[in-house]
Every structure is written in structure tokens, then in C-alpha cells.
Design a protein around this motif. Structure first.
Motif, PDB file in Angstrom:
ATOM      1  N   SER A  84      67.816 113.088  37.632  1.00 30.34           N
ATOM      2  CA  SER A  84      66.183 112.764  37.340  1.00 30.34           C
ATOM      3  C   SER A  84      65.814 111.579  37.561  1.00 30.34           C
ATOM      4  CB  SER A  84      66.251 113.331  35.940  1.00 30.34           C
ATOM      5  OG  SER A  84      66.936 113.906  35.473  1.00 30.34           O
ATOM      6  N   SER A  85      66.441 111.107  38.841  1.00 27.97           N
ATOM      7  CA  SER A  85      65.524 110.076  39.149  1.00 27.97           C
ATOM      8  C   SER A  85      64.396 110.121  40.096  1.00 27.97           C
ATOM      9  CB  SER A  85      66.040 108.809  40.485  1.00 27.97           C
ATOM     10  OG  SER A  85      65.727 107.787  40.624  1.00 27.97           O
ATOM     11  N   GLU A  86      63.156 109.024  39.770  1.00 30.57           N
ATOM     12  CA  GLU A  86      62.088 109.367  41.194  1.00 30.57           C
ATOM     13  C   GLU A  86      62.122 109.291  41.938  1.00 30.57           C
ATOM     14  OE1 GLU A  86      59.144 106.381  38.816  1.00 30.57           O
ATOM     15  OE2 GLU A  86      58.667 107.823  36.986  1.00 30.57           O
ATOM     16  N   SER A  87      63.371 108.482  42.253  1.00 31.20           N
ATOM     17  CA  SER A  87      63.609 107.550  44.191  1.00 31.20           C
ATOM     18  C   SER A  87      64.106 108.905  44.671  1.00 31.20           C
ATOM     19  CB  SER A  87      64.614 106.867  43.632  1.00 31.20           C
ATOM     20  OG  SER A  87      65.262 106.349  44.714  1.00 31.20           O
ATOM     21  N   SER A  88      63.774 109.561  45.507  1.00 32.90           N
ATOM     22  CA  SER A  88      64.086 110.376  45.934  1.00 32.90           C
ATOM     23  C   SER A  88      65.732 110.218  47.105  1.00 32.90           C
ATOM     24  CB  SER A  88      63.265 110.809  47.682  1.00 32.90           C
ATOM     25  OG  SER A  88      62.734 110.403  49.015  1.00 32.90           O
ATOM     26  N   VAL A  89      65.706 108.687  47.380  1.00 35.54           N
ATOM     27  CA  VAL A  89      67.436 108.609  48.448  1.00 35.54           C
ATOM     28  C   VAL A  89      68.117 109.053  47.002  1.00 35.54           C
ATOM     29  CG1 VAL A  89      68.130 107.176  49.268  1.00 35.54           C
ATOM     30  CG2 VAL A  89      65.893 107.147  49.570  1.00 35.54           C
ATOM     31  N   LEU A  90      68.078 108.173  45.347  1.00 35.25           N
ATOM     32  CA  LEU A  90      68.769 108.014  45.105  1.00 35.25           C
ATOM     33  C   LEU A  90      68.856 110.073  44.107  1.00 35.25           C
ATOM     34  CD1 LEU A  90      70.702 106.838  42.711  1.00 35.25           C
ATOM     35  CD2 LEU A  90      69.098 106.154  41.575  1.00 35.25           C
ATOM     36  N   LYS A  91      68.297 110.599  44.457  1.00 37.92           N
ATOM     37  CA  LYS A  91      68.840 111.785  43.777  1.00 37.92           C
ATOM     38  C   LYS A  91      68.780 112.118  45.101  1.00 37.92           C
ATOM     39  CE  LYS A  91      64.979 113.774  42.414  1.00 37.92           C
ATOM     40  NZ  LYS A  91      63.435 114.673  42.128  1.00 37.92           N
ATOM     41  N   GLU A  92      69.059 112.548  46.472  1.00 39.70           N
ATOM     42  CA  GLU A  92      69.194 112.845  47.283  1.00 39.70           C
ATOM     43  C   GLU A  92      71.306 112.438  46.775  1.00 39.70           C
ATOM     44  OE1 GLU A  92      69.557 112.459  52.445  1.00 39.70           O
ATOM     45  OE2 GLU A  92      67.796 112.673  51.248  1.00 39.70           O
ATOM     46  N   ALA A  93      71.064 110.915  46.486  1.00 42.92           N
ATOM     47  CA  ALA A  93      72.716 110.489  47.157  1.00 42.92           C
ATOM     48  C   ALA A  93      73.702 110.900  45.398  1.00 42.92           C
ATOM     49  CB  ALA A  93      73.103 109.125  46.641  1.00 42.92           C
ATOM     50  N   ALA A  94      72.384 111.670  44.874  1.00 41.64           N
ATOM     51  CA  ALA A  94      73.368 112.112  43.161  1.00 41.64           C
ATOM     52  C   ALA A  94      73.920 113.511  43.216  1.00 41.64           C
ATOM     53  CB  ALA A  94      72.582 111.474  41.758  1.00 41.64           C
ATOM     54  N   THR A  95      72.490 114.101  44.615  1.00 41.03           N
ATOM     55  CA  THR A  95      73.411 115.574  44.175  1.00 41.03           C
ATOM     56  C   THR A  95      74.210 115.692  45.449  1.00 41.03           C
ATOM     57  OG1 THR A  95      70.612 115.942  44.507  1.00 41.03           O
ATOM     58  CG2 THR A  95      72.576 118.042  45.187  1.00 41.03           C
ATOM     59  N   GLN A  96      74.530 114.617  46.518  1.00 41.64           N
ATOM     60  CA  GLN A  96      75.499 115.358  47.864  1.00 41.64           C
ATOM     61  C   GLN A  96      76.546 114.552  46.734  1.00 41.64           C
ATOM     62  OE1 GLN A  96      73.950 111.899  50.429  1.00 41.64           O
ATOM     63  NE2 GLN A  96      73.184 113.598  51.806  1.00 41.64           N
ATOM     64  N   ALA A  97      77.221 113.603  45.706  1.00 40.94           N
ATOM     65  CA  ALA A  97      77.409 113.313  45.266  1.00 40.94           C
ATOM     66  C   ALA A  97      78.844 114.224  43.898  1.00 40.94           C
ATOM     67  CB  ALA A  97      77.688 111.845  44.405  1.00 40.94           C
TER      68      ALA A  97
END
Length: 728
Positions: A357-370
Motif C-alpha cells: 500500500s506504499s505510495e512509492s512505486s519502487v517500494l510497491k514493486e519490490a514488495a510484490t516481487q518479494a
């Protein structure tokens, strides 16, 4: 020869041109003088041009417009050192202008050779390399450098005592290694030792440039091998241990991260205590940037079991979980990757879900990959994601603009859907419909994982129907054109699953899926067991097409209502649906034969059952109907308690209801079979009542079918007649 006479001298004086003193304030005139044949004029003109260029950007632009580059480049090879220096200084000053690079490419070769024509002149090297650094940003110029074997002299200049020459040479080499051809051969030309020496430079700009080159070239396997042989890794560890160079640590760690992909390097760093040093950068970083890069290093290093043991001793797993809540988004993203790809710490799953749910697209992408990695073949982690509500967010992310996020979301959903309870929840949230848009993507990873997810979620006819109505079949069929083997394999798998529904199979055939698959199966490169399975499934679920294409139906192929024989297939002729054939005007071709169940299947099936079982029996004469005696005779004839239903000529409620159910199921008409007391049984059917012409009741009504007394009568289930039919 005789002496010159007075007349001769007088004539010579008349022919001689007197010395002319030139003064000009027009830059255009001075530019023209750069083409003079006289050294004095060239010296004055080149000096004037050099001073004029130093005064500002406007002057440089003016000179470029006046065409100064051509004459200046010619002066680079002049025998007079002062003229040569003036020309080089002017070009060096102009190199800072953006237009210089484009225009300079026309004069590049002459200029290029000048760098090496005066090996003893450091001054020439300084300004020549300054210009080369500017033009080397242009791809065309880099090609010319390669064509003229320009890298070796540049590598020699790395050892120049002049720091400006070294800096400029580093900039040129950095631009050159952006091209793969140069990147792969740099180590063969002996560049690694002088680059390592420049890490000791007193000038930070030189150190940074050297590190940037190392970051680039250590992505090459052979370069990393040379880097190890030259003890480069040890030099980098020394640099990382020196806090005076903490401004270089981030770039140094990037190079270390590149090298950790090799087992040999891992062994070196393990023996030299480098793993502990990396752990310290994570535990006590000087900046979030360094901490993030250090985590990436650990991610790569932890692929080795020995490395994981060292990190375990440092309690890195616990630290990584804690870093999921760090203030810096890049640190959190790096921690996600480390947890997912290497350490597989399940305790961090709920926190990773929160990061979706982060507003950061980079963080959201990393979390999804994780999550994609964490849930792969791991039921416990998949359940943890489900319990944290992650599946709801992942479904929403299927409409994200980031291809990486969409691909990882689809992969995670597919992993989680392997568990029935999670799959059910995903389907309830519209998971199968949400896959339609990603199927239209142009990204290979998105297409591959979305097709796999379709195969996982289109698990029954209800979900296949939803996928069909949402418009998913057309983009799915389009994927069969893909040249990517993995995309094609997953698309064939999804087609095979969707073909389990007859309506889906018919639609996919209409969209050309069968023709595409047949073409694939004829290709040695594209054919697979998945494409063959998809073809078989499409044919088995669409018997009219199968009979048309193969000319044969097996004993297992059961013809049902709306089967039709369109004749033998013609090469290149598309297969038309029954609706398309019906809409055609009358023609001279052979007739299309269709088998369909009439609307009045029941005022028909009921009669067949009744007639086969002894006909209608009035209620008041039921006691006279000797079905028991008839069946006793059959048992005696067969000498068995088992009687085939086809031999029964007199049957009561239970026999007639069973036969009716068999007939209804054969032609895919739904009805129930309910057992009562004392040989009673009946069939219930759901029918819509016609309220007015072309207007039916909104909800179906349940009826009991009378097969015994007034065959064909439909009795509402709550009516007295129905209740009497069910009891004695």
C-alpha cells in the motif's frame, strides 16, 4: 654568376610586397586568418581566437557558427608548438559547449590522432583528451575510436603524471565502456591495474570516475576474473575499511555487489572477513544509500550456504525484518528483495504485505516481487499473505501501470491459488475477470504470469464463463501468436483449461485458435506437449469441429444437442458456427445436418419413459399394475437379482424416475432424482413460466414431472397433486 646591377636591385624592390600590419576586431576575419600560410599571422590569429573563446559561452557559439572547428583542427598538427597549443586550448574551452560534440564529429579523425602525435607534451594531452571526452559521448565518435584502435593509448594515459589528463582519459574510457564491445575487452588491454592505482589518487573526481568504470566493467564475467587476479577485491575491502574514504563507499559497494555473483569471489570475501564487514554496513550504516547497497550485496552473497551461516551469526535475518519498517524507501525495497530471494524469512510476510500500500512505486514493486518469491512452493507463506489481506491488494495491482508490479502480482496470485480456500476468496473478489486487461500487455513477463494465472483460476465452468463474458478469450487466443516460448507454453496451458467449457471452446475456435495451434504443432521449434494438449481439448469440447477436421468421432465422444455435420474440412476454409451457418442464404452446397433437442423435450421424453414402462396407469387402478410379477419373471429368466433397465416393460415410480434422469443427463437437460418411501421416486425440474408473450417469470419454478398417471403433467412442487405423487 655576375653581380646584381643597380637596375636588378631596383626591380626586386618594386616586386617585393611590403610588410603589412593587420588589426581586426571582427571574429569572422580572424577565423579566416587561421587558414593563412604565414606563422606570424597564424600565431596572432590563434592567440586572439583562444582569448575570445575564454570570455564566455556566447563567444563560443559565435565561433562555432563561423566555422572555426575546421581550421583549428588543421592547426593541431602544426610544427609551431605555440600555434598548436593555442588551437588545442581553444578547442578545449569550446568542448564545454553542447553544440561542440555534434559539430566536432565531422573533424574527429584528425583531432583523434593528435592525442598521440606528441607523447612527450602533457599540455597537448590535457586539452586533446578534454575534447575527446566531449565527443566520446556521441555513439558515432565512439565507433570511430574503436575502428582506429584508440583504447590502448587511452589506457596508457591513465598513468600520466598530470591529473587533468588522467581525469579526461577516465571520462573517455567511461563513455567507451557503455558499449558492450569495449566493456568486454577492457581487461584484455591491461586497464585493471592502472584503474586500481587511481583509487589512491588525491583527487576525489578521479577516484569516483575510476569507481564508476569498475561498476560498469565488473558486470562482465571475464573482467571479474582479471579483477580477482589483480587482487582488486582486496583493494576494495581496504577502501571500505578506511572511513576517510566514506564518500567512495557507496560506489565501491556497487562493484562488490557485481563481483559477488561468482563463487570464487565469495570464497575470497569469506576468507578475508569481508562478509562481516558487509554485515556491519547493514547494522551501522553511514547513510541509507550505503545501507541499501550493502543489503543488495548480502542478497547476492547469501546464495552461498557458508555466507548464510556468517550472516546468521550476525543476526542479519532479524535486522532485515526490522528494516522493512525503515524510514527510507530504498532501504525497505532492498530488505524486501533480500528476504524474498535469499533468506525466505516468513516472519516478515505481514510487513511486506503492508508495503503493497506504499505510495512509492519502487517500494510497491519490490514488495510484490518479494511476495512472488516467498509464496512460490510455500503454502505457509501463501496463507500468511492471505491472512494479511494481501490477495485483495494484489488483485487491484493487476491494473497498475508498472509491468514488473503486474507480473509479480499475477505470479503471486497464481502461487496462492493453489490452496482451495485462498482460490475461493480470490474468485469471489473477481480475480479471473481482473486478468483480462493484463493479457493485452506487451510485456513478456506480464503475459507469461497472467496466462499461468488464468490456467490456475479458470478452474470450473462458472469461472470460465465469467472469463468468457469479460472478454478474456480473444487476448488469450492472440497470445498463441507469441514467439516467446514461455508465453506460448503458458497460453496453451490456459487454452487447454478454458476449453473445458464448451461455450469457451466454440468461441476460441471461432477466433482461430485451432488453426493457430495446428500451425504451431507443425513447427519443430514451437511445438510442445502443451500445444498438442490444447488442440486435443479444443476438439474434444467442440465435436462438430472435431468431426469436420478429423473425420472421426471416438466411442468416448458423446453427441449432444446442437451437434451438426458441416461436411469434410477444406484446406484454408474457416469453420463456421451453427449460428453463422443458419444466417447464410440458401445455396447449392450440401445440407448441414443438425441434431437438436426439441423445446418440448419433456410434452417427448416423458412419453418415451411412460411407453417403455407400461404406459399411463390411473391412480385408481394402480393396485392392478402387476410390475412386481413382471420383474420377478425377469429375475427368474436371468437367474440374477440384477436387471438391466432396458428389459423392464412394466415399471413403477422408482423405475420411471431413474430412466427419465438417464435420458435427461444424456442430452444435458438438468433434473433431479429424489427417492421417497415404498418404491416412490420422482424428478424435479426448474422451468421459467411464460407470464405474457415473450415475457418469462424472473425466477424459475420447481416442478415434479408426472411419469405414472398423466405422463407429461408438470406439478408445482408445493401443489396438492405433487404432494400426493410423492406419498401413497
Amino acid at each position: 654568376m655576375g653581380k646584381k646591377t643597380g637596375k636588378d636591385k631596383e626591380k626586386e624592390d618594386k616586386d617585393a610586397f611590403e610588410t603589412l600590419s593587420l588589426e581586426s576586431k571582427a571574429p569572422g576575419t580572424v577565423v579566416l586568418l587561421l587558414s593563412s600560410q604565414e606563422e606570424d599571422i597564424l600565431l596572432k590569429a590563434s592567440e586572439a581566437i583562444q582569448k575570445f573563446a575564454e570570455k564566455g559561452e556566447e563567444n563560443k557559439v559565435m565561433l562555432l557558427g563561423l566555422g572555426v572547428l575546421g581550421p583549428l583542427c588543421k592547426l593541431i598538427d602544426h610544427s609551431n608548438k605555440l600555434i598548436k597549443r593555442n588551437a588545442l586550448m581553444t578547442l578545449g574551452n569550446m568542448a564545454t559547449n553542447g553544440r561542440f560534440c555534434v559539430l566536432m564529429s565531422y573533424f574527429f579523425l584528425t583531432f583523434y590522432y593528435s592525442v598521440f602525435l606528441s607523447p612527450e607534451d602533457v599540455f597537448v594531452h590535457e586539452f586533446a583528451t578534454l575534447c575527446l571526452a566531449a565527443v566520446a559521448m556521441d555513439f558515432t565518435c565512439r565507433v570511430q575510436i574503436n575502428a582506429n584502435d584508440g583504447m590502448p593509448p587511452l589506457i596508457k594515459l591513465l598513468s600520466s603524471p598530470d591529473p587533468d589528463v588522467a581525469k579526461n582519459s577516465l571520462e573517455i574510457i567511461f563513455n567507451l565502456v557503455q558499449d558492450l564491445e569495449n566493456l568486454e575487452v577492457l581487461h584484455e588491454l591491461g586497464a585493471i591495474p592502472p584503474l586500481l592505482e587511481l583509487l589512491k589518487s588525491d583527487f576525489p573526481v578521479i577516484q569516483h570516475l575510476a569507481l564508476q568504470i569498475f561498476q560498469c566493467v565488473t558486470t562482465d564475467l571475464e573482467t571479474r576474473k582479471t579483477f580477482r587476479e589483480e587482487l582488486g577485491f582486496e583493494r576494495f575491502l581496504d577502501l571500505l575499511d578506511n572511513m576517510e574514504f566514506n564518500d567512495l563507499h557507496a560506489e565501491a559497494l556497487q562493484t562488490v555487489s557485481n563481483c559477488l555473483g561468482d563463487i570464487e569471489t565469495l570464497q575470497i570475501i569469506h576468507l578475508n572477513g569481508g562478509l562481516t564487514r558487509l554485515a556491519e554496513f547493514v547494522l551501522a550504516p553511514s547513510s541509507p544509500e550505503i545501507q541499501s547497497i550493502a543489503i543488495k550485496c548480502i542478497t547476492r552473497a547469501a546464495q552461498s550456504s557458508e555466507s548464510r551461516e556468517v550472516f546468521h551469526e550476525q543476526m542479519i535475518e532479524k535486522v532485515l525484518v526490522e528494516l522493512l519498517s525503515a524510514a527510507d524507501d530504498n532501504v525497505k525495497a532492498s530488505a524486501c528483495q533480500a528476504i524474498a530471494l535469499v533468506l525466505c524469512v516468513s516472519e516478515g510476510v505481514p510487513i511486506v504485505v503492508q508495503l503493497l500500500s506504499s505510495e512509492s512505486s519502487v517500494l510497491k514493486e519490490a514488495a510484490t516481487q518479494a511476495l512472488s518469491s516467498l509464496t512460490h512452493s510455500n503454502e505457509a507463506n501463501a496463507l500468511a499473505v492471505y491472512e494479511a489481506g494481501g490477495h485483495e491488494i494484489l488483485i487491484q495491482q493487476l491494473s497498475e501501470s508498472s509491468a514488473s508490479t503486474v507480473a509479480s502480482s499475477a505470479a503471486t496470485i497464481s502461487n496462492m491459488a493453489e490452496q482451495e480456500i485462498i482460490q475461493s476468496s480470490i474468485l469471489t473478489l473477481g480475480g479471473v475477470q481482473a486478468l483480462v486487461e493484463p493479457l493485452k500487455s506487451t510485456d513478456t513477463q506480464v503475459l507469461m504470469y497472467t496466462a499461468l494465472c488464468v490456467a490456475q483460476l479458470a478452474c470450473d465452468n462458472e469461472e470460465r464463463d465469467k472469463f468468457h463474458k469479460a472478454g478474456g478469450l480473444e487476448p488469450l487466443v492472440n497470445l498463441l501468436h507469441s514467439n516467446d516460448k514461455e508465453v506460448l507454453r503458458h497460453a496453451c496451458f490456459a487454452v487447454n483449461v478454458c476449453a473445458g467449457d464448451t461455450a469457451c471452446a466454440v468461441t476460441m475456435c471461432r477466433l482461430g485458435a485451432l488453426e493457430i495451434l495446428q500451425e504451431i504443432n507443425q513447427s519443430a521449434n514451437r511445438r510442445s506437449s502443451f500445444s498438442e494438449l490444447a488442440t486435443t481439448s479444443l476438439l474434444n469440447s467442440n465435436l462438430p469441429v472435431k468431426y469436420n477436421r478429423l473425420g472421426r468421432l471416438t466411442a468416448n465422444d458423446i453427441i449432444t444437442s446442437n451437434f451438426f455435420d458441416a461436411g469434410q474440412a477444406c484446406v484454408g476454409e474457416p469453420f463456421l458456427t451453427l449460428e453463422e451457418l443458419i444466417s447464410q442464404p440458401l445455396n447449392q452446397q450440401r445440407a448441414i445436418i443438425v441434431f437438436n433437442v426439441p423445446v418440448d423435450f419433456f410434452a417427448v421424453a416423458v412419453r418415451l419413459v411412460s411407453d417403455a414402462m407400461g404406459g399411463a396407469v390411473p391412480l385408481e387402478k394402480l393396485h392392478e399394475f402387476d410390475w412386481v410379477l413382471h420383474q420377478s419373471d425377469l429375475r427368474f429368466q436371468l437367474k440374477s437379482n440384477v436387471i438391466p433397465i432396458g428389459m423392464i416393460n412394466k415399471g413403477t415410480y422408482c423405475h420411471r424416475a431413474l430412466l427419465f434422469k438417464c435420458l435427461a443427463d444424456t442430452i444435458e437437460k438438468s433434473c433431479t432424482l429424489v427417492r421417497g418411501d415404498y418404491n416412490r421416486a420422482w424428478n424435479e425440474v426448474l422451468l421459467f413460466e411464460e407470464v405474457h408473450e415473450n415475457l418469462r417469470s424472473p425466477e424459475p419454478i420447481c416442478y415434479i414431472v408426472d411419469l405414472m398417471h398423466q405422463p407429461g403433467t408438470l406439478m408445482p412442487i408445493d401443489s396438492p397433486a405433487a404432494q400426493q405423487y410423492q406419498t401413497i
